[in-house]
Design an enzyme around this catalytic site. Structure first.
Site, PDB file in Angstrom:
ATOM      1  CB  THR A 185     119.718  24.889  88.309  1.00 51.05           C
ATOM      2  OG1 THR A 185     118.922  25.988  88.755  1.00 51.05           O
ATOM      3  CG2 THR A 185     118.816  23.914  87.600  1.00 51.05           C
TER       4      THR A 185
ATOM      5  CE  LYS B 215     116.827  27.790  86.399  1.00 50.55           C
ATOM      6  NZ  LYS B 215     116.339  26.686  87.255  1.00 50.55           N
TER       7      LYS B 215
END
Length: 341
Positions: A246, A189
């Site tokens: 994120t 990610k």
């Protein structure tokens, strides 16, 4: 009350030290940097990486690794991913088979393609290794903002023990046996978050961000399930949950670095500006190594690598993604009508 050491005094290690102390545990914080430890001892605050979060007077700070490791019940390994192997190797002589090491960093080792828990097990074979991951910025955990996270461990008993150690009224902890899936989601990610930041730096909008998040988790799950991770993990907190936070938050060093790259900074200039380890840069090459090993296509991650390491412009990379061959979004969903002959 448990006797816990946090190995690594960056923003995440410091935030978890505060959390564990609030939960009533005895906490020691170790750093290799004497000036960092001296600041924590005298200021009781990490002025640079976690400003505004006060550290308790009775928290112990040390540069003595042996003292930080020996006879502790839990060791929270919170050094940046590029230093996981060297730190684990230094810790190994002081670790007994009863201690639990909880890795909280996120990454994949470029030359071996090992996850961080696999590295720890290689360097400290006598240890019990678990992981803690999920959508959890240190800046918010340190301030006690409600957060949910996952502990992964091979033994349910270990996961349940750690769940009790970390969980409180603002830090909800789930448990999972899918250690591999958790770690792959955590590492990959960061690479997609770089792409999201690059798109922001180019001035693109919410449509682009949504596309990167949804297609990004598809890439992560495509590789992760082939390697043995579970789809349910990638659709949960440590997959899509961590990816969303994120890609969307300015707390994310990966997104911030991506924004700078999108504005024309080089990878080195962006990392210097962020002033923290941008772990997605270190995981990007490893992700492509895994893609080649397992024969999986990762178009977003591939373009990030070309921008980072091959001099491709960010705008050109977006064009390459948009003009790829036409695809079906989900080939597993069947068409109802019969094809005409």
């Amino acid at each position: 009350m448990a006797d816990v050491s946090v190995i690594g005094a960056g923003s995440w290690g410091t935030a978890l030290a505060v959390l564990l102390h609030r939960n009533g545990h005895k906490v020691t914080v170790w750093s290799i940097m004497e000036n960092e430890i001296e600041m924590l001892r005298t200021e009781h605050e990490h002025k640079e990486k976690l400003p505004g979060v006060k550290l308790p007077e009775d928290m112990i700070f040390t540069t003595d690794l042996k003292a930080a490791v020996q006879n502790k019940e839990i060791l929270v390994l919170a050094v940046p991913s590029p230093y996981t192997r060297s730190t684990a190797k230094s810790m190994s002589p002081y670790v007994d088979g009863k201690q639990i090491i909880v890795n909280v960093a996120k990454g994949i080792e470029e030359n071996t393609l090992l996850t961080l828990s696999e590295i720890i097990e290689e360097e400290i074979p006598q240890a019990q290794v678990a992981v803690l991951s999920g959508p959890s910025h240190a800046e918010e955990v340190g301030r006690g903002i409600p957060t949910t996270i996952v502990v992964g461990a091979k033994k349910k008993k270990t996961a349940e023990y750690l769940q009790n150690i970390f969980m409180n009224e603002v830090f909800r902890v789930y448990i999972s046996p899918d250690v591999l899936g958790i770690e792959l989601g955590a590492a990959l990610k960061n690479v997609v978050a770089l792409a999201a930041g690059i798109a922001d730096g180019l001035g693109y909008g919410d449509n682009t961000k949504a596309a990167l998040i949804t297609r990004g988790i598809t890439e992560i799950a495509r590789l992760g399930t082939v390697m043995g991770g579970r789809w349910e993990t990638f659709s949960g907190l440590t997959g899509i949950g961590d990816l969303i936070v994120t890609c969307a938050s300015m707390h994310s060093r990966n997104r911030r670095a991506g924004i700078l790259i999108g504005k024309g900074y080089s990878m080195e200039e962006a990392m210097a500006e962020v002033k923290m380890v941008v772990e997605g840069v270190y995981s990007a090459k490893a992700a492509m190594g895994l893609a080649e090993k397992y024969h999986v296509q990762l178009p977003i991650i591939e373009q990030v690598n070309e921008v980072l390491f091959q001099g491709k412009s960010a705008a050109e990379a977006v064009g390459s993604l948009m003009l790829r061959d036409k695809k079906i979004e989900n080939p597993l969903i069947p068409w109802e009508e019969k094809e005409e002959v």
